[in-house]
Design an enzyme around this catalytic site. Structure first.
Site: not given
Ligand code: ADP
Length: 301
Positions: A15, A141, A218, A252, A287
């Site tokens: 990246d 990917e 998620t 991930d 990151g």
């Molecule tokens: P992606 O990154 O693939 O869009 P998500 O945003 O659903 O997926 O995030 C994946 C996981 O990371 C969530 O299920 C949660 O466990 C954690 N996560 C993401 N954002 C937050 C947040 N703001 N607070 C707490 N946990 C988070």
């Protein structure tokens, strides 16, 4: 033969990030900040996340015979990943050219490079890596044909976890192997199309009807929804509340932790309860790979 908790088959990208005041218009040049280079790609991210947690992890991927490839291999080794399955050469290492503006919005150009050259033949040649893995996880990917070959090559009893990102129409053969299919709202809506419905419970039921043995959606700060096709049970798994700094790589880290825990014999809801803690820990730091927690950091959350 060496055995693994988790074999990740997927991408590895460098990246390349530059901060800009504003994006250049066509034909225009703007000056940006110093370049920073970070290890990324969903495959490499998942492998690094699992290894950081203490899982014995191997990566099957392809990088170029160049400095970015070296950097990615070093980052994998530093995280504790077995890189014997990382193939080198055939095209330049995949890169993501990322500009970030003062509001934090990213514009990204991806050159898949060597990731696009990870072939079904490469999978067939990697039997000694696939055979001893408890769980194999993949993302999109790398070519879909390559992922389909993983499914065909999978030894009986090896669990397969797929994060369909970036989303693409999935052949039924691939869907049927997923246990679970792990995806966010955007990916769920893409795969379901117009029939998606509004609630995560609707998406989970609709996705199960497409054939995977289980589904995990998620939901960012709201955690995850777990759906097991064997019992038709739907379970919401809340995420710990944290101060989110940067959500890059959270999905991930979540998927890697989930896959590892399933391989240790936990049921889907228990594995997801661990994975939301790993995802939450990852968003508290900037990151992707740099943000992934150790098992001690997860327990301290
Ligand atoms: P992606 O990154 O693939 O869009 P998500 O945003 O659903 O997926 O995030 C994946 C996981 O990371 C969530 O299920 C949660 O466990 C954690 N996560 C993401 N954002 C937050 C947040 N703001 N607070 C707490 N946990 C988070």
């Amino acid at each position: 033969m060496h055995s693994y908790d988790l074999l990740v088959v997927g991408s590895a990208n460098a990246d390349l990030v530059i901060g800009v005041e504003r994006r250049p218009a066509p034909g225009e040049t703007v000056l940006g900040s110093d370049l920073t280079v970070h290890p990324g790609g969903k495959g490499a991210n998942q492998a690094a996340a699992a290894a950081r947690l203490g899982a014995s992890t191997a990566l099957l991927a392809r990088v170029g015979d160049d400095a970015h490839g070296q950097l990615l291999l070093e980052a994998q080794r530093a995280a504790g990943v077995d890189t014997a399955g990382v193939l080198v050469g055939g095209a330049p290492t995949g890169v993501a050219l990322i500009t970030v503006d003062p509001s934090g919005d990213n514009s990204i150009v991806v050159s898949p490079g060597a990731n696009a050259r990870l072939t079904p033949d490469d999978i067939r040649a990697a039997g000694s890596l696939l055979a001893p893995a408890r769980v194999v996880s993949a993302q999109l990917e790398v070519p879909l044909d390559t992922v389909a070959e993983v499914v065909r090559t999978l030894p009986a009893g090896t669990r397969f976890v797929l994060n369909p990102s970036p989303p693409a129409p999935l052949p039924s053969e691939v869907l049927a192997a997923c246990d679970p299919l792990v995806l966010n709202e955007h990916e769920a809506r893409f795969i379901l199309g117009d029939s998606a419905g509004d609630a995560p419970e609707d998406w989970a039921r609709g996705l199960l009807a497409l054939g995977p043995r289980s589904v995990v959606v998620t939901l960012g700060a709201a955690g995850a929804l777990v759906a097991d096709g064997r019992t038709d049970a739907l379970v919401r798994v809340p995420s710990p509340k944290v101060e989110a700094v940067d959500t890059t790589g959270a999905g991930d880290a979540f998927t890697a932790a989930l896959a590892w825990r399933l391989g240790l014999g936990q049921d889907l809801a228990a594995a997801a309860a661990y994975a939301v803690r790993v995802g939450a820990a990852a968003v508290t730091r900037a990151g992707a790979q740099e943000s992934f927690p150790t098992a001690e950091e997860v327990s301290a959350l």
